[in-house]
Design a protein around this motif. Structure first.
Motif, PDB file in Angstrom:
ATOM      1  N   LEU A 284       0.831  -1.204   0.000  1.00 13.82           N
ATOM      2  CA  LEU A 284       0.000   0.000   0.000  1.00 13.82           C
ATOM      3  C   LEU A 284       0.863   1.251   0.000  1.00 13.82           C
ATOM      4  CD1 LEU A 284      -2.896   1.179   0.217  1.00 13.82           C
ATOM      5  CD2 LEU A 284      -2.671   1.007   2.696  1.00 13.82           C
ATOM      6  N   ARG A 285       1.929   1.231   0.818  1.00 12.61           N
ATOM      7  CA  ARG A 285       2.844   2.373   0.851  1.00 12.61           C
ATOM      8  C   ARG A 285       3.517   2.588  -0.498  1.00 12.61           C
ATOM      9  NH1 ARG A 285       7.993   0.986   3.410  1.00 12.61           N
ATOM     10  NH2 ARG A 285       8.216   0.258   1.258  1.00 12.61           N
ATOM     11  N   ASN A 286       3.921   1.506  -1.169  1.00  8.25           N
ATOM     12  CA  ASN A 286       4.560   1.643  -2.479  1.00  8.25           C
ATOM     13  C   ASN A 286       3.604   2.220  -3.517  1.00  8.25           C
ATOM     14  OD1 ASN A 286       7.027   0.694  -1.618  1.00  8.25           O
ATOM     15  ND2 ASN A 286       6.604  -1.438  -2.173  1.00  8.25           N
ATOM     16  N   LEU A 448       3.549  -5.060  -8.987  1.00 14.70           N
ATOM     17  CA  LEU A 448       2.627  -4.437  -8.030  1.00 14.70           C
ATOM     18  C   LEU A 448       1.479  -3.751  -8.752  1.00 14.70           C
ATOM     19  CD1 LEU A 448       1.925  -3.596  -5.114  1.00 14.70           C
ATOM     20  CD2 LEU A 448       3.414  -1.597  -5.436  1.00 14.70           C
ATOM     21  N   ILE A 449       1.774  -3.009  -9.805  1.00  7.81           N
ATOM     22  CA  ILE A 449       0.735  -2.325 -10.575  1.00  7.81           C
ATOM     23  C   ILE A 449      -0.214  -3.333 -11.207  1.00  7.81           C
ATOM     24  CG2 ILE A 449       0.289  -0.866 -12.584  1.00  7.81           C
ATOM     25  CD1 ILE A 449       1.360   0.717 -10.265  1.00  7.81           C
ATOM     26  N   LEU A 450       0.350  -4.413 -11.762  1.00  6.42           N
ATOM     27  CA  LEU A 450      -0.483  -5.449 -12.393  1.00  6.42           C
ATOM     28  C   LEU A 450      -1.420  -6.090 -11.365  1.00  6.42           C
ATOM     29  CD1 LEU A 450      -1.086  -7.073 -14.977  1.00  6.42           C
ATOM     30  CD2 LEU A 450       0.713  -8.679 -14.264  1.00  6.42           C
ATOM     31  N   HIS A 451      -0.901  -6.373 -10.170  1.00  8.48           N
ATOM     32  CA  HIS A 451      -1.713  -6.961  -9.103  1.00  8.48           C
ATOM     33  C   HIS A 451      -2.822  -5.996  -8.678  1.00  8.48           C
ATOM     34  CE1 HIS A 451      -2.760  -9.260  -5.549  1.00  8.48           C
ATOM     35  NE2 HIS A 451      -2.550  -8.183  -4.792  1.00  8.48           N
ATOM     36  N   PHE A 452      -2.480  -4.729  -8.566  1.00  2.19           N
ATOM     37  CA  PHE A 452      -3.454  -3.712  -8.164  1.00  2.19           C
ATOM     38  C   PHE A 452      -4.572  -3.586  -9.201  1.00  2.19           C
ATOM     39  CE2 PHE A 452      -4.598   0.901  -8.255  1.00  2.19           C
ATOM     40  CZ  PHE A 452      -5.280   0.935  -7.044  1.00  2.19           C
ATOM     41  N   LEU A 453      -4.207  -3.529 -10.474  1.00  2.78           N
ATOM     42  CA  LEU A 453      -5.206  -3.411 -11.543  1.00  2.78           C
ATOM     43  C   LEU A 453      -6.082  -4.666 -11.627  1.00  2.78           C
ATOM     44  CD1 LEU A 453      -3.041  -1.752 -14.358  1.00  2.78           C
ATOM     45  CD2 LEU A 453      -4.757  -0.649 -12.903  1.00  2.78           C
ATOM     46  N   THR A 454      -5.481  -5.825 -11.366  1.00  3.57           N
ATOM     47  CA  THR A 454      -6.255  -7.071 -11.365  1.00  3.57           C
ATOM     48  C   THR A 454      -7.303  -7.066 -10.258  1.00  3.57           C
ATOM     49  OG1 THR A 454      -4.356  -8.283 -12.249  1.00  3.57           O
ATOM     50  CG2 THR A 454      -6.104  -9.586 -11.225  1.00  3.57           C
ATOM     51  N   LYS A 457     -10.126  -4.830 -11.307  1.00  6.37           N
ATOM     52  CA  LYS A 457     -10.943  -5.508 -12.323  1.00  6.37           C
ATOM     53  C   LYS A 457     -11.839  -6.566 -11.695  1.00  6.37           C
ATOM     54  CE  LYS A 457     -10.579  -8.089 -16.683  1.00  6.37           C
ATOM     55  NZ  LYS A 457     -11.432  -9.207 -16.222  1.00  6.37           N
ATOM     56  N   ASN A 458     -11.297  -7.349 -10.757  1.00 10.03           N
ATOM     57  CA  ASN A 458     -12.087  -8.387 -10.099  1.00 10.03           C
ATOM     58  C   ASN A 458     -13.243  -7.799  -9.306  1.00 10.03           C
ATOM     59  OD1 ASN A 458     -10.417 -10.356 -11.141  1.00 10.03           O
ATOM     60  ND2 ASN A 458      -9.140 -10.505  -9.305  1.00 10.03           N
ATOM     61  N   LYS A 459     -12.985  -6.676  -8.611  1.00 11.90           N
ATOM     62  CA  LYS A 459     -14.059  -6.020  -7.852  1.00 11.90           C
ATOM     63  C   LYS A 459     -15.133  -5.474  -8.786  1.00 11.90           C
ATOM     64  CE  LYS A 459     -11.763  -4.726  -3.561  1.00 11.90           C
ATOM     65  NZ  LYS A 459     -11.464  -3.636  -2.601  1.00 11.90           N
ATOM     66  N   TYR A 460     -14.691  -4.916  -9.918  1.00 14.70           N
ATOM     67  CA  TYR A 460     -15.636  -4.383 -10.895  1.00 14.70           C
ATOM     68  C   TYR A 460     -16.498  -5.499 -11.476  1.00 14.70           C
ATOM     69  CZ  TYR A 460     -17.380  -2.273 -15.218  1.00 14.70           C
ATOM     70  OH  TYR A 460     -18.193  -1.843 -16.242  1.00 14.70           O
ATOM     71  N   ASP A 461     -15.837  -6.624 -11.836  1.00 22.19           N
ATOM     72  CA  ASP A 461     -16.593  -7.763 -12.400  1.00 22.19           C
ATOM     73  C   ASP A 461     -17.564  -8.329 -11.374  1.00 22.19           C
ATOM     74  OD1 ASP A 461     -15.228  -7.505 -14.754  1.00 22.19           O
ATOM     75  OD2 ASP A 461     -13.747  -9.051 -14.307  1.00 22.19           O
TER      76      ASP A 461
END
Length: 468
Positions: A284-286, A448-454, A457-461
């Motif tokens: 989260l800090r990163n 980290l960015i890829l994990h965050f975007l995933t 996306k999962n929450k949106y779906d």
């Protein structure tokens, strides 16, 4: 029910976007149309007013800590009534004392600031109550009303009355604070179906809340002095015009709060509600580090506006860039470490580290006063203290200490940021910084960015499936 972290951030962010529109109108029009002396007087009033929150002596911070993670319905009406009445009574007394002091030393701006003590701290109580209990919509309304009406006042005097004296502006700010306090008090009384505020003093709540909150308030005193240290030194040792330029830089840099406040506010409630392992907090800090570096593009946007819209303030640009750089470290502190200190009830550690950092900051600024007394030097002092403060905070949360990769990322971003801001034209500087920032973020934090975007996306779906 208190809103989730993501929903809370979204609500406050939307409120802050509205704030941004009106704040831009205010903070760019005032220096454009007012004489430097009048603008400096208004900024002096705002500098004094920035310390009003310290005069509740920790009472509101204590309430904030007691209610963190609760729902507003879990707090008894009696407790809210007793706290509001106690706060009102002793803030009224403090207001009268400082008004008398202002007359004695014949300081008109201090007089106006002292008249604002009562309504400002009562409004702060409501804001902190809503913030600690996750009632972000109500928190956002208070912030929006204050910003919108302040903008209306400024536009009225600037463009219709064409007033160049500071007096009508400042007295209008004071009146606005009282009107908002009365309006919100009436709203809360209507909601609870009874009058909430009386001239009544409860020693129990006075002692309880101050005992819980005074260390946090002492830390906030140190924090306020640290943040405004450059302004104080510029006001004492440089000219009125230098103070106006430096204060203008501070005002522009504060636009970052529009984007950061939703995160810093909701994280406290989030840390109180959930036990989160340090690895997740580190990630989260990163993300916050990446976001902070991205926000540096606002410096180039402000540089473009200054050069074409208010060229008489171009002397503030170098100071502004240095202060923007300091925000990378300040945002890490206020969003992550300060909230962790509060949520884990480590206010004493927070206070001690801040006071020590304050002492170092004073020494740094005194040295600059003697060897290179310029507004840019005091801005560098601000940058140095934010770095030192960040390192001290990391020492208390060793598992969250900035790693080599993160240090290199921040250093490279800052190097390109300063080169782009000082050596290139604004448009070229903005383009170069964006390109290098994107490249560095991909190299250092692509997973980290890829994990965050995933996750997004999962929450949106998931939300779409629920609706379907």
């Amino acid at each position: 029910m208190p809103q989730s972290l993501s929903k809370g951030i979204a609500i406050i962010f939307l409120a802050n976007v509205l704030n941004l529109f009106f704040s831009l109108a205010t903070n760019f029009l005032l220096p454009r149309y007012l004489p430097v002396e009048s603008y400096a007087a208004i900024k002096t009033y705002q500098l004094y007013a920035g310390y009003i929150g310290l005069l509740h002596l920790g009472f509101i911070d204590g309430m904030y800590l007691f209610n963190g993670g609760k729902r507003i319905g879990d707090i008894s009406r009696t407790e809210i009534k007793e706290e509001l009445s106690t706060l009102f009574s002793f803030q009224l007394m403090i207001t009268l004392i400082i008004i008398l002091l202002s007359f004695c030393i014949n300081n008109k701006i201090l007089l106006f600031a002292s008249m604002s003590i009562l309504p400002v701290n009562m409004l702060t109580y409501f804001r902190y109550l809503y913030q600690s209990t996750g009632e972000y919509r109500l928190y956002g309304r208070i912030m929006n009303y204050l910003t919108i009406f302040t903008c209306v006042i400024n536009l009225f005097f600037l463009l219709i009355i064409k007033e160049t004296s500071f007096f009508p502006y400042i007295i209008s700010y004071v009146i606005l604070n009282y009107l908002l306090f009365i309006a919100i008090s009436c709203y809360m009384s209507k909601k609870f179906h009874e009058k909430l505020i009386k001239i009544k003093f409860s020693y129990f709540y006075f002692k309880r809340d101050i005992n819980a909150g005074y260390t946090l308030t002492l830390g906030n005193i140190a924090f306020s002095l640290l943040v405004c240290m450059g302004q104080w030194f510029v006001s004492f040792f440089l000219s009125v015009s230098d103070f106006a330029y430096y204060s203008f830089s501070v005002t522009i840099v504060n636009f970052i709060n529009i984007a950061v406040t939703p995160i810093s506010i909701t994280l406290y409630n989030f840390f109180c509600l959930k036990e989160i392992d340090d690895n997740k907090i580190s990630n989260l800090r990163n993300l916050i580090v990446i976001f902070s570096c991205f926000l540096m593009i606002l410096a180039f946007c402000a540089q473009i506006i200054i050069k074409f819209f208010i060229p008489n303030y171009t002397d503030s640009i170098r100071t502004m860039f240095i202060l923007f750089a300091s925000q990378i470290f300040a945002i890490i502190n206020t969003s992550v470490f300060v909230n962790l200190y509060k949520a884990r009830k480590q206010q004493s550690k927070y206070m001690k580290k801040l006071l020590f950092t304050l002492l170092i900051s004073i020494i740094i600024n005194i040295i600059f006063t003697f060897i290179h007394n310029t507004k840019e030097s005091y801005a560098i002092g601000t940058l140095l203290f934010t770095v030192i403060w960040c390192l001290f905070s990391c020492d208390d949360f060793k598992t969250l200490f900035i790693k080599k990769k993160e240090f290199i990322y921040i250093t490279l971003c800052l190097f390109v940021f300063f080169y782009s801001g000082f050596a290139l034209q604004p448009w070229y500087g903005l383009l170069l910084y964006l390109l290098v920032f994107t490249f560095l973020t991909y190299i250092f934090f692509n997973q980290l960015i890829l994990h965050f975007l995933t996750q997004i996306k999962n929450k949106y779906d998931s939300s779409r499936n629920c609706i379907i």
